[in-house]
Design a protein around this motif. Structure first.
Motif, PDB file in Angstrom:
ATOM      1  N   TYR A  72      -4.634  14.404   0.622  1.00 25.29           N
ATOM      2  CA  TYR A  72      -3.750  13.333   0.135  1.00 25.29           C
ATOM      3  C   TYR A  72      -2.974  13.849  -1.081  1.00 25.29           C
ATOM      4  O   TYR A  72      -3.563  14.421  -2.002  1.00 25.29           O
ATOM      5  N   PRO A  73      -1.624  13.646  -1.103  1.00 26.88           N
ATOM      6  CA  PRO A  73      -0.810  14.329  -2.112  1.00 26.88           C
ATOM      7  C   PRO A  73      -0.646  13.622  -3.456  1.00 26.88           C
ATOM      8  O   PRO A  73      -0.058  14.209  -4.373  1.00 26.88           O
ATOM      9  N   LYS A  74      -1.086  12.390  -3.605  1.00 27.62           N
ATOM     10  CA  LYS A  74      -0.832  11.641  -4.841  1.00 27.62           C
ATOM     11  C   LYS A  74      -2.140  11.080  -5.402  1.00 27.62           C
ATOM     12  O   LYS A  74      -3.187  11.183  -4.765  1.00 27.62           O
ATOM     13  N   SER A  75      -2.025  10.435  -6.580  1.00 26.21           N
ATOM     14  CA  SER A  75      -3.228   9.934  -7.253  1.00 26.21           C
ATOM     15  C   SER A  75      -3.583   8.506  -6.870  1.00 26.21           C
ATOM     16  O   SER A  75      -4.726   8.083  -7.051  1.00 26.21           O
ATOM     17  N   ILE A  76      -2.600   7.743  -6.413  1.00 27.28           N
ATOM     18  CA  ILE A  76      -2.852   6.352  -6.026  1.00 27.28           C
ATOM     19  C   ILE A  76      -2.191   6.096  -4.671  1.00 27.28           C
ATOM     20  O   ILE A  76      -1.387   6.920  -4.199  1.00 27.28           O
ATOM     21  N   CYS A  77      -2.513   4.967  -4.056  1.00 34.30           N
ATOM     22  CA  CYS A  77      -1.804   4.533  -2.849  1.00 34.30           C
ATOM     23  C   CYS A  77      -0.970   3.305  -3.220  1.00 34.30           C
ATOM     24  O   CYS A  77      -1.459   2.406  -3.927  1.00 34.30           O
ATOM     25  N   THR A  78       0.265   3.288  -2.756  1.00 34.81           N
ATOM     26  CA  THR A  78       1.163   2.152  -2.984  1.00 34.81           C
ATOM     27  C   THR A  78       1.704   1.717  -1.620  1.00 34.81           C
ATOM     28  O   THR A  78       2.500   2.430  -1.010  1.00 34.81           O
ATOM     29  N   SER A  79       1.241   0.594  -1.136  1.00 32.88           N
ATOM     30  CA  SER A  79       1.574   0.159   0.220  1.00 32.88           C
ATOM     31  C   SER A  79       2.435  -1.099   0.133  1.00 32.88           C
ATOM     32  O   SER A  79       1.980  -2.135  -0.355  1.00 32.88           O
ATOM     33  N   VAL A  80       3.682  -0.975   0.560  1.00 34.87           N
ATOM     34  CA  VAL A  80       4.680  -2.031   0.382  1.00 34.87           C
ATOM     35  C   VAL A  80       4.845  -2.835   1.679  1.00 34.87           C
ATOM     36  O   VAL A  80       4.996  -2.259   2.762  1.00 34.87           O
ATOM     37  N   ASN A  81       4.806  -4.165   1.556  1.00 35.48           N
ATOM     38  CA  ASN A  81       5.130  -5.093   2.647  1.00 35.48           C
ATOM     39  C   ASN A  81       4.303  -4.835   3.909  1.00 35.48           C
ATOM     40  O   ASN A  81       3.117  -5.133   3.918  1.00 35.48           O
ATOM     41  N   GLU A  82       4.912  -4.276   4.971  1.00 34.97           N
ATOM     42  CA  GLU A  82       4.184  -4.089   6.242  1.00 34.97           C
ATOM     43  C   GLU A  82       3.234  -2.909   6.176  1.00 34.97           C
ATOM     44  O   GLU A  82       2.463  -2.674   7.110  1.00 34.97           O
ATOM     45  N   GLN A  83       3.270  -2.153   5.070  1.00 33.78           N
ATOM     46  CA  GLN A  83       2.297  -1.075   4.881  1.00 33.78           C
ATOM     47  C   GLN A  83       0.974  -1.714   4.474  1.00 33.78           C
ATOM     48  O   GLN A  83       0.929  -2.526   3.544  1.00 33.78           O
ATOM     49  N   VAL A  84      -0.094  -1.348   5.165  1.00 29.74           N
ATOM     50  CA  VAL A  84      -1.387  -1.991   4.944  1.00 29.74           C
ATOM     51  C   VAL A  84      -2.151  -1.267   3.838  1.00 29.74           C
ATOM     52  O   VAL A  84      -2.586  -1.875   2.860  1.00 29.74           O
ATOM     53  N   VAL A  85      -2.321   0.022   4.011  1.00 25.72           N
ATOM     54  CA  VAL A  85      -3.014   0.877   3.031  1.00 25.72           C
ATOM     55  C   VAL A  85      -2.468   2.294   3.161  1.00 25.72           C
ATOM     56  O   VAL A  85      -1.750   2.624   4.119  1.00 25.72           O
ATOM     57  N   HIS A  86      -2.850   3.128   2.177  1.00 26.05           N
ATOM     58  CA  HIS A  86      -2.554   4.572   2.191  1.00 26.05           C
ATOM     59  C   HIS A  86      -1.068   4.898   2.158  1.00 26.05           C
ATOM     60  O   HIS A  86      -0.670   5.999   2.581  1.00 26.05           O
TER      61      HIS A  86
END
Ligand code: MF3
Ligand code: CO
Length: 254
Positions: free
Chosen positions: A63-77
């Motif tokens: 995984y390339p980043k430190s956090i997950c930011t999931s916008v709108n229809e993005q559920v996770v990751h």
């Protein structure tokens, strides 16, 4: 194998958990129209490191980043990047940190500007789902009781419960046994014991619960494109009420 944590292990997990909580609170203060998700990632990483902890998602399985930011229809990751939050978005921020050999893991979904009522309601009910599950995070209940309570609450609102992505044990590893699904049968599954530490993380959809993974190899989205919300805390099973490790104070925000 499910590891039972000692009192001193749980204190260490509380330290990790507080750092995750504080980082999420910082994210809550930062989110606004126009900020990019990579700016959130950069600040979260810097904050976690300033506390002497390490962001546990960074390089986890590549995984390339430190956090997950999931916008709108993005559920996770969802992977932080150049996307700038806009009016009416919701963003689920998932953060993990490790310090002194123990992990904390939690997520919140934030509203950006004017979010449609039905989406704001989804976010609120997803949070409620966690607390419905918590009622059964006690000695004397089984794992299925937690999932059942979450599922009942979500489905009573007509929402979908994501099946493929689930909560987990947590401790010296970010992901330990047991699996902690957000659905299940009351009275089924393993018996909860004092010293078990788990991350309970309802992922709830406005429409169908069906999901798929984008070609970036990480981002999980709803198949129907409707919004999804995520709410997670790490907690310890005790002889009494569950002990929340990533939620010590509710921030009140205007
Ligand atoms: N909170 C997420 C989980 O419970 C963290 C995984 S994101 C990853 O699985 F990037 F680290 F994989
Ligand atoms: Co988790």
């Amino acid at each position: 194998m499910i590891t039972i944590k000692s009192a001193s292990d749980i204190e260490k997990m509380d330290v990790a958990g507080r750092i995750v909580e504080e980082t999420l609170n910082l994210m809550g203060e930062m989110v606004r129209i126009g900020i990019s998700t990579s700016e959130l990632d950069r600040e979260a990483e810097a904050f976690i490191r300033s506390k002497g902890a390490i962001p546990s998602f960074l390089h986890y399985s590549g995984y390339p980043k430190s956090i997950c930011t999931s916008v709108n229809e993005q559920v996770v990751h969802g992977i932080p990047g150049s996307y700038r939050l806009k009016d009416g978005d919701i963003v689920s921020v998932d953060i993990g940190a490790v310090i002194n050999g123990f992990h904390g893991d939690a997520a919140r979904t934030f509203l950006i500007g004017n979010v449609p009522d039905e989406v704001a309601e989804l976010v609120e009910v997803t949070r409620e789902c966690f607390f419905e599950g918590m009622k059964y995070a006690k000695v004397g209940y089984r794992l299925g009781d937690i999932g059942h309570a979450i599922q009942e609450h979500a489905e009573s609102h007509g929402y979908g419960v994501v099946r493929e992505m689930i909560g987990h044990g947590i401790g010296r590893e970010m992901h330990e046994e047991p699996d902690v699904p957000n659905y299940g049968k009351a009275g089924h599954g393993i018996r909860l014991e004092a010293g078990m530490t788990i991350a309970v993380e309802p992922m709830i959809t406005l429409g169908s619960h069906r999901i798929l993974q984008l070609s970036d190899g990480w981002t999980i989205v709803t198949v129907d494109g409707k919004p999804a919300a995520h709410y997670e805390n790490s907690l310890a099973i005790t002889d009494g009420e569950p002990r929340l490790l990533t939620l010590h104070e509710e921030v009140t925000r205007a």
